[in-house]
Design an enzyme around this catalytic site. Structure first.
Site, PDB file in Angstrom:
ATOM      1  N   SER A  60       6.031  -1.642   2.296  1.00  0.00           N
ATOM      2  CA  SER A  60       5.059  -1.242   1.292  1.00  0.00           C
ATOM      3  C   SER A  60       5.649  -0.522   0.078  1.00  0.00           C
ATOM      4  O   SER A  60       4.997  -0.429  -0.961  1.00  0.00           O
ATOM      5  CB  SER A  60       4.020  -0.320   1.930  1.00  0.00           C
ATOM      6  OG  SER A  60       4.654   0.859   2.399  1.00  0.00           O
ATOM      7  N   SER A  84       8.890  -0.135   5.860  1.00  0.00           N
ATOM      8  CA  SER A  84       8.510  -0.234   4.451  1.00  0.00           C
ATOM      9  C   SER A  84       9.574   0.106   3.420  1.00  0.00           C
ATOM     10  O   SER A  84       9.363  -0.122   2.236  1.00  0.00           O
ATOM     11  CB  SER A  84       7.291   0.631   4.182  1.00  0.00           C
ATOM     12  OG  SER A  84       6.159  -0.073   4.582  1.00  0.00           O
TER      13      SER A  84
HETATM   14  N1  GLN Z   1       4.039  -3.103   7.485  1.00  0.00           N
HETATM   15  C1  GLN Z   1       3.772  -1.949   8.269  1.00  0.00           C
HETATM   16  C2  GLN Z   1       2.322  -1.560   8.094  1.00  0.00           C
HETATM   17  O1  GLN Z   1       1.641  -2.273   7.450  1.00  0.00           O
HETATM   18  C3  GLN Z   1       4.710  -0.833   7.909  1.00  0.00           C
HETATM   19  C4  GLN Z   1       4.294  -0.047   6.732  1.00  0.00           C
HETATM   20  C5  GLN Z   1       5.212   1.099   6.420  1.00  0.00           C
HETATM   21  O2  GLN Z   1       6.321   1.217   6.932  1.00  0.00           O
HETATM   22  N2  GLN Z   1       4.700   1.990   5.589  1.00  0.00           N
HETATM   23  O3  GLN Z   1       1.848  -0.589   8.558  1.00  0.00           O
END
Ligand code: GLN
Length: 400
Positions: A60, A84
């Site tokens: 993200s 992320s």
């Molecule tokens: N893709 C994962 C999620 O949607 C990880 C997100 C993250 O590490 N902030 O929660």
């Protein structure tokens, strides 16, 4: 959703960087509340990949990766809860480092899954990452999960494997050789293993038997934490009501936490999490591996349309496959740019995962690998010139 929100206090990581002379130039685009792995769910629109604007930047924390990849900044922060920072680092060709849980203060970070959230670093070289890590890590009275004792001297020292890396044991988890990692995606993985072998490391297969449950386990735990963390964002005080992904997780989390569901979902997921963490611990403590080598993603950054398309849910679900395990186990992990993909010449990263709190050792190993890439391909702005990778690989690393 927090468009009109101005923080009432400064996050510890930000304050420490300011105290050390850092200058902040802006905030970067990302998936709302850090939920996602593509940086496509944002009120500002999707983050575009600087190597090919038709492709996603990963997420993200995609905006931070782009800011570093385009050299707008020397380094950037992101939050890595399930991958992320490592994921966009891999898609954008920069270094992304998620420290061990509890080594960097979360004070000032908006929580997603509190027990895996870690403020993490994007930079162009491992040495820059180390500099930033030294500034932001350490005990913080405002985050009770940070370690009180000073950062331990690494139990393992790369120089103990001198002259180069002989006997450094690199584990390749059998379970990570997914059929979806089809040929051209598997190549960079094999190449990196081969490179480490040529440096003198002992590359060997290992097993993390509960890997296949990591995604589902993360999904349940994350939704449960989201249900509780998001209760304060009621859509009354700040902006509009949240978008679909956020709303979906709040609903799912509340469902998992219903009295009649709690033990079937939350409790089970908590048990599975322990099994996943034990898998890693067993591998490290039994001496099967000093460091684990893993892909970060299935391959190069997908195109935006393909990523968002409903027919491509598998790809979306597999986005976190290689990264959530280390998050659930709290382990330090780094994504290192190692080359360009065959298909579209887009960056591909590889991941190194080390035992809990062996962050400094992990950075040493990553730097050794980075130096080898630099020596072979030349240096551009301190990092390997990845464009030279495919021209060269057929000679040295073909047919592995
Ligand atoms: N893709 C994962 C999620 O949607 C990880 C997100 C993250 O590490 N902030 O929660």
């Amino acid at each position: 959703m927090l468009e009109n929100f101005y923080p009432a206090y400064t996050a510890t990581v930000v304050q420490r960087l300011l105290d050390a002379g850092g200058r902040f130039v802006g905030k970067t685009n990302m998936d709302e509340f850090a939920m996602g792995s593509g940086s496509v769910d944002s009120i500002f629109g999707p983050v575009k990949n600087p190597w090919d604007s038709r492709c996603i930047a990963g997420g993200s924390s995609g905006g931070s990766a782009v800011a570093v990849a385009t050299r707008a900044v020397d380094f950037a922060l992101g939050s890595d809860t399930g991958g992320s920072v490592r994921n966009p680092a891999s898609y954008c060709g920069v270094v992304g480092f998620k420290p061990s849980y509890g080594t960097v203060s979360r004070h000032g970070l908006i929580s997603l899954l509190n027990s895996t959230d870690v403020p993490a670093i994007f930079s162009r070289t491992v040495s820059d990452t180390r500099t930033v890590f030294n500034v932001i890590s350490g005990w913080d009275a405002k985050d009770s999960t940070t370690f009180k004792e000073p950062f331990p001297a690494p139990k393992k020292q790369l120089k103990q494997y001198s002259p180069d890396m002989p006997k450094l044991r690199i584990g390749i988890p059998r379970e990570f050789l997914l059929p979806e990692l089809f040929d051209h995606n598997l190549m960079p993985y094999k190449d990196t293993a081969k490179r480490l072998e040529l440096l003198g490391a002992d590359v060997r297969p290992i097993s993390l038997p509960h890997s296949e449950y990591a995604n589902a386990c993360y999904a349940v735990l994350c939704a449960c934490d989201v249900a509780s963390n998001m209760a304060r964002y009621d859509g009354i005080e700040f902006g509009h009501r949240s978008q679909a992904v956020v709303r979906g997780r709040i609903l799912a989390g509340n469902y998992f936490l219903l009295k009649r569901n709690y033990s079937a979902y939350f409790e089970q997921a908590a048990k599975v999490r322990r099994l996943i963490a034990d898998d890693f611990q067993r591998v490290f403590e039994s001496g099967q591996a000093d460091v684990i080598l893993a892909p970060v993603t299935l391959g190069e950054a997908p195109e935006l349309d393909a990523f968002c398309g409903l027919d491509n849910r598998t790809q979306q679900e597999l986005q976190d496959w290689f990264t959530v395990g280390a998050s659930l186990a709290g382990l330090p992990a780094i994504s290192l740019p190692i080359g360009l993909s065959v298909k579209r010449q887009l960056p591909v990263g590889m991941q190194l995962i080390a035992p809990f709190r062996e962050d400094l050792f992990l950075l040493d190993v990553a730097e050794r690998l980075e130096t080898s890439l630099r020596t072979q391909f030349g240096v551009d702005d301190g990092r390997p010139i990845l464009e030279n990778y495919w021209n060269d690989r057929s000679q040295t690393y073909g047919c592995v």
